[in-house]
Design a protein around this motif. Structure first.
Motif, PDB file in Angstrom:
ATOM      1  N   LYS A  48      -1.049 -28.851 -25.221  1.00  0.00           N
ATOM      2  CA  LYS A  48      -1.448 -29.139 -23.839  1.00  0.00           C
ATOM      3  C   LYS A  48      -0.274 -29.098 -22.872  1.00  0.00           C
ATOM      4  CE  LYS A  48      -5.507 -31.972 -24.930  1.00  0.00           C
ATOM      5  NZ  LYS A  48      -6.174 -33.284 -24.756  1.00  0.00           N
ATOM      6  N   TYR A  49       0.939 -29.275 -23.390  1.00  0.00           N
ATOM      7  CA  TYR A  49       2.113 -29.271 -22.516  1.00  0.00           C
ATOM      8  C   TYR A  49       2.671 -27.866 -22.290  1.00  0.00           C
ATOM      9  CZ  TYR A  49       2.081 -34.317 -23.219  1.00  0.00           C
ATOM     10  OH  TYR A  49       1.715 -35.637 -23.247  1.00  0.00           O
ATOM     11  N   LEU A  50       2.080 -26.860 -22.949  1.00  0.00           N
ATOM     12  CA  LEU A  50       2.537 -25.494 -22.752  1.00  0.00           C
ATOM     13  C   LEU A  50       1.935 -24.939 -21.459  1.00  0.00           C
ATOM     14  CD1 LEU A  50       2.192 -23.934 -26.327  1.00  0.00           C
ATOM     15  CD2 LEU A  50       4.296 -24.575 -25.147  1.00  0.00           C
ATOM     16  N   PRO A  51       2.742 -24.391 -20.561  1.00  0.00           N
ATOM     17  CA  PRO A  51       2.202 -23.796 -19.329  1.00  0.00           C
ATOM     18  C   PRO A  51       1.479 -22.493 -19.623  1.00  0.00           C
ATOM     19  CG  PRO A  51       4.558 -23.456 -19.441  1.00  0.00           C
ATOM     20  CD  PRO A  51       4.211 -24.346 -20.614  1.00  0.00           C
ATOM     21  N   GLU A  52       0.544 -22.135 -18.729  1.00  0.00           N
ATOM     22  CA  GLU A  52      -0.235 -20.919 -18.925  1.00  0.00           C
ATOM     23  C   GLU A  52       0.640 -19.674 -18.870  1.00  0.00           C
ATOM     24  OE1 GLU A  52      -0.799 -23.248 -16.802  1.00  0.00           O
ATOM     25  OE2 GLU A  52      -2.836 -24.030 -16.939  1.00  0.00           O
ATOM     26  N   SER A  53       1.768 -19.753 -18.153  1.00  0.00           N
ATOM     27  CA  SER A  53       2.633 -18.586 -18.018  1.00  0.00           C
ATOM     28  C   SER A  53       3.222 -18.150 -19.362  1.00  0.00           C
ATOM     29  CB  SER A  53       3.768 -18.876 -17.040  1.00  0.00           C
ATOM     30  OG  SER A  53       4.499 -20.025 -17.444  1.00  0.00           O
ATOM     31  N   VAL A  54       3.313 -19.094 -20.324  1.00  0.00           N
ATOM     32  CA  VAL A  54       3.843 -18.742 -21.646  1.00  0.00           C
ATOM     33  C   VAL A  54       2.957 -17.693 -22.307  1.00  0.00           C
ATOM     34  CG1 VAL A  54       4.284 -19.635 -23.960  1.00  0.00           C
ATOM     35  CG2 VAL A  54       5.005 -20.945 -21.971  1.00  0.00           C
ATOM     36  N   VAL A  55       1.643 -17.813 -22.109  1.00  0.00           N
ATOM     37  CA  VAL A  55       0.705 -16.851 -22.701  1.00  0.00           C
ATOM     38  C   VAL A  55       0.960 -15.455 -22.156  1.00  0.00           C
ATOM     39  CG1 VAL A  55      -1.732 -16.253 -22.974  1.00  0.00           C
ATOM     40  CG2 VAL A  55      -1.019 -18.647 -23.020  1.00  0.00           C
ATOM     41  N   THR A  56       1.172 -15.363 -20.860  1.00  0.00           N
ATOM     42  CA  THR A  56       1.428 -14.063 -20.232  1.00  0.00           C
ATOM     43  C   THR A  56       2.724 -13.449 -20.747  1.00  0.00           C
ATOM     44  OG1 THR A  56       0.328 -14.895 -18.250  1.00  0.00           O
ATOM     45  CG2 THR A  56       1.598 -12.882 -18.025  1.00  0.00           C
ATOM     46  N   ILE A  57       3.755 -14.276 -20.896  1.00  0.00           N
ATOM     47  CA  ILE A  57       5.036 -13.777 -21.400  1.00  0.00           C
ATOM     48  C   ILE A  57       4.894 -13.279 -22.837  1.00  0.00           C
ATOM     49  CG2 ILE A  57       7.400 -14.444 -21.979  1.00  0.00           C
ATOM     50  CD1 ILE A  57       7.288 -16.423 -19.650  1.00  0.00           C
ATOM     51  N   LEU A  58       4.175 -14.040 -23.646  1.00  0.00           N
ATOM     52  CA  LEU A  58       3.964 -13.632 -25.036  1.00  0.00           C
ATOM     53  C   LEU A  58       3.176 -12.335 -25.124  1.00  0.00           C
ATOM     54  CD1 LEU A  58       3.167 -17.050 -26.790  1.00  0.00           C
ATOM     55  CD2 LEU A  58       5.262 -15.691 -26.960  1.00  0.00           C
ATOM     56  N   ALA A  59       2.162 -12.193 -24.271  1.00  0.00           N
ATOM     57  CA  ALA A  59       1.369 -10.959 -24.277  1.00  0.00           C
ATOM     58  C   ALA A  59       2.229  -9.753 -23.917  1.00  0.00           C
ATOM     59  CB  ALA A  59       0.201 -11.090 -23.298  1.00  0.00           C
ATOM     60  N   GLY A  60       3.094  -9.919 -22.907  1.00  0.00           N
ATOM     61  CA  GLY A  60       3.991  -8.825 -22.540  1.00  0.00           C
ATOM     62  C   GLY A  60       4.988  -8.508 -23.640  1.00  0.00           C
ATOM     63  N   GLY A  61       5.510  -9.551 -24.314  1.00  0.00           N
ATOM     64  CA  GLY A  61       6.450  -9.326 -25.408  1.00  0.00           C
ATOM     65  C   GLY A  61       5.815  -8.606 -26.582  1.00  0.00           C
ATOM     66  N   ILE A  62       4.574  -9.006 -26.929  1.00  0.00           N
ATOM     67  CA  ILE A  62       3.858  -8.341 -28.030  1.00  0.00           C
ATOM     68  C   ILE A  62       3.581  -6.887 -27.686  1.00  0.00           C
ATOM     69  CG2 ILE A  62       1.687  -8.312 -29.318  1.00  0.00           C
ATOM     70  CD1 ILE A  62       1.649 -11.359 -29.070  1.00  0.00           C
ATOM     71  N   LEU A  63       3.221  -6.635 -26.430  1.00  0.00           N
ATOM     72  CA  LEU A  63       2.957  -5.254 -26.013  1.00  0.00           C
ATOM     73  C   LEU A  63       4.216  -4.407 -26.110  1.00  0.00           C
ATOM     74  CD1 LEU A  63       0.916  -3.257 -24.742  1.00  0.00           C
ATOM     75  CD2 LEU A  63       1.759  -3.985 -22.514  1.00  0.00           C
ATOM     76  N   HIS A  64       5.341  -4.985 -25.734  1.00  0.00           N
ATOM     77  CA  HIS A  64       6.603  -4.242 -25.815  1.00  0.00           C
ATOM     78  C   HIS A  64       6.978  -3.955 -27.266  1.00  0.00           C
ATOM     79  CE1 HIS A  64      10.631  -2.889 -24.762  1.00  0.00           C
ATOM     80  NE2 HIS A  64      11.115  -3.725 -25.669  1.00  0.00           N
ATOM     81  N   LEU A  65       6.763  -4.921 -28.154  1.00  0.00           N
ATOM     82  CA  LEU A  65       7.111  -4.741 -29.564  1.00  0.00           C
ATOM     83  C   LEU A  65       6.155  -3.795 -30.282  1.00  0.00           C
ATOM     84  CD1 LEU A  65       8.010  -8.428 -30.523  1.00  0.00           C
ATOM     85  CD2 LEU A  65       9.598  -6.533 -30.085  1.00  0.00           C
ATOM     86  N   SER A  66       4.988  -3.550 -29.681  1.00  0.00           N
ATOM     87  CA  SER A  66       4.007  -2.680 -30.329  1.00  0.00           C
ATOM     88  C   SER A  66       4.448  -1.221 -30.344  1.00  0.00           C
ATOM     89  CB  SER A  66       2.657  -2.793 -29.612  1.00  0.00           C
ATOM     90  OG  SER A  66       2.765  -2.315 -28.278  1.00  0.00           O
ATOM     91  N   GLY A  67       5.455  -0.911 -29.538  1.00  0.00           N
ATOM     92  CA  GLY A  67       5.945   0.460 -29.532  1.00  0.00           C
ATOM     93  C   GLY A  67       5.889   1.073 -28.148  1.00  0.00           C
ATOM     94  N   GLN A  68       6.466   2.251 -28.023  1.00  0.00           N
ATOM     95  CA  GLN A  68       6.551   2.910 -26.723  1.00  0.00           C
ATOM     96  C   GLN A  68       5.225   3.542 -26.296  1.00  0.00           C
ATOM     97  OE1 GLN A  68       9.154   2.840 -24.618  1.00  0.00           O
ATOM     98  NE2 GLN A  68      10.091   1.450 -26.092  1.00  0.00           N
ATOM     99  N   THR A  69       4.297   3.745 -27.244  1.00  0.00           N
ATOM    100  CA  THR A  69       3.039   4.416 -26.897  1.00  0.00           C
ATOM    101  C   THR A  69       2.267   3.623 -25.853  1.00  0.00           C
ATOM    102  OG1 THR A  69       2.915   5.347 -29.124  1.00  0.00           O
ATOM    103  CG2 THR A  69       0.896   5.357 -27.806  1.00  0.00           C
ATOM    104  N   LEU A  70       2.051   2.316 -26.129  1.00  0.00           N
ATOM    105  CA  LEU A  70       1.321   1.487 -25.169  1.00  0.00           C
ATOM    106  C   LEU A  70       2.173   1.182 -23.946  1.00  0.00           C
ATOM    107  CD1 LEU A  70      -0.528  -1.071 -27.475  1.00  0.00           C
ATOM    108  CD2 LEU A  70      -1.523   0.830 -26.199  1.00  0.00           C
ATOM    109  N   SER A  71       3.466   0.967 -24.142  1.00  0.00           N
ATOM    110  CA  SER A  71       4.341   0.629 -23.022  1.00  0.00           C
ATOM    111  C   SER A  71       4.402   1.757 -22.001  1.00  0.00           C
ATOM    112  CB  SER A  71       5.749   0.306 -23.536  1.00  0.00           C
ATOM    113  OG  SER A  71       5.718  -0.804 -24.397  1.00  0.00           O
TER     114      SER A  71
END
Length: 299
Positions: A48-71
């Motif tokens: 409950k103490y995690l801000p919603e912005s953490v989710v957005t940052i994690l989503a962007g990080g996962i997308l970047h790690l998925s490879g250059q195709t999606l990026s």
């Protein structure tokens, strides 16, 4: 001809790439919204103490790690952000609906204006001094000040989220919240003032500071005038009998000061911020209940 066929094929490929770009962006937004819902409704205390912005940052990080195709499929035009996305964010910041803001306005202005100036000077001179001693990358004094203005635009979303969860003192919450509302506008105007030196619009720091004060003042005046005019329009007309028209006009008035100030070479951010503050205290109470609810949920 071959050239026409080639141009048509390129346009088709570009249209397909833009379609996939929108699909990925919309899907990411949906994932972020649903993840925020999960965070708000979880029974785990530490989550409950995690801000919603953490989710957005994690989503962007996962997308970047998925490879250059999606990026590579995702292309985001900065102009789209400044024209379409930034105004609603700043207007929402100004739509406070909190009486303690004006009660603590003097303290908030000290932190927002004077605090941002001090932060810019400390960071700017610090970066310049470190560069002169070869402790960091050497920057000119103007580059250092521009960096200081850019880095001074803080957004304490996580801090405010924790404050809200812990139910801290209302005055402390309002000081941090009010400073964050005005800090972005002050930092952006200050940043543009330093950037104007690169375009040879000023020959002295005195002229730059005068421009900073004039832009801040007249930008706020533009926002206040538009907000008061909107309050008058909704008060003397019977638009409340047509909620759809009333809501549409409300959004137009909310967006107008940003474009007007930019057209006048002023700060659209400062204008729409003050417009949101004034509209929340005057225009809001001249709206029908339906439009009030729509505006509150939208902003």
């Amino acid at each position: 001809t071959a050239g026409t066929v080639s141009a048509g094929a390129e346009a088709e490929v570009e249209e397909k790439a833009q379609s996939w770009n929108l699909v990925i962006v919309i899907t990411l937004l949906g994932i972020c919204i649903f993840s925020t819902y999960v965070l708000l409704n979880t029974k785990l205390r530490w989550v409950k103490y995690l801000p919603e912005s953490v989710v957005t940052i994690l989503a962007g990080g996962i997308l970047h790690l998925s490879g250059q195709t999606l990026s590579n499929l995702i292309a985001f035009d900065p102009q789209t952000f400044f024209i379409c996305m930034l105004p609603p964010i700043i207007f929402e910041s100004g739509s406070l609906h909190k009486g303690n803001f004006f009660f603590n306005l003097a303290s908030i202005l000290v932190f927002a204006v004077l605090g941002t100036l001090v932060s810019t000077l400390v960071v700017g001179f610090g970066a310049f001094a470190l560069g002169q001693t070869s402790a960091s990358y050497p920057l000119s004094l103007l580059d250092s000040m521009t960096f200081g203005a850019l880095i001074s635009a803080t957004d304490p979303v996580a801090t405010l989220a924790i404050f809200h969860t812990l139910d801290v003192n209302p005055t402390l919450y309002m000081l941090v919240f009010g400073e964050s509302v005005l800090n972005d506008a002050v930092a952006v105007v200050l940043f543009r003032t330093f950037v104007s030196f690169y375009e040879r619009e000023h020959s002295s720091w005195v002229g730059a500071m005068l421009q900073f004060c004039m832009v801040s003042l007249f930008s706020g005046v533009v926002g206040v005038i538009v907000a008061l005019f909107s309050a008058l329009v909704f008060k003397v007309t019977k638009l409340y009998q047509h909620p759809s028209l009333e809501t549409s006009l409300m959004f137009i008035f909310a967006y107008l000061p940003y474009l007007l100030a930019e057209a006048l070479d002023l700060s659209g951010i400062m204008a729409i911020l003050f417009c949101g503050i004034v509209m929340s205290h005057y225009t809001h109470f001249n709206l029908s209940a339906t439009t009030q609810m729509t505006a509150q949920q939208s902003f």
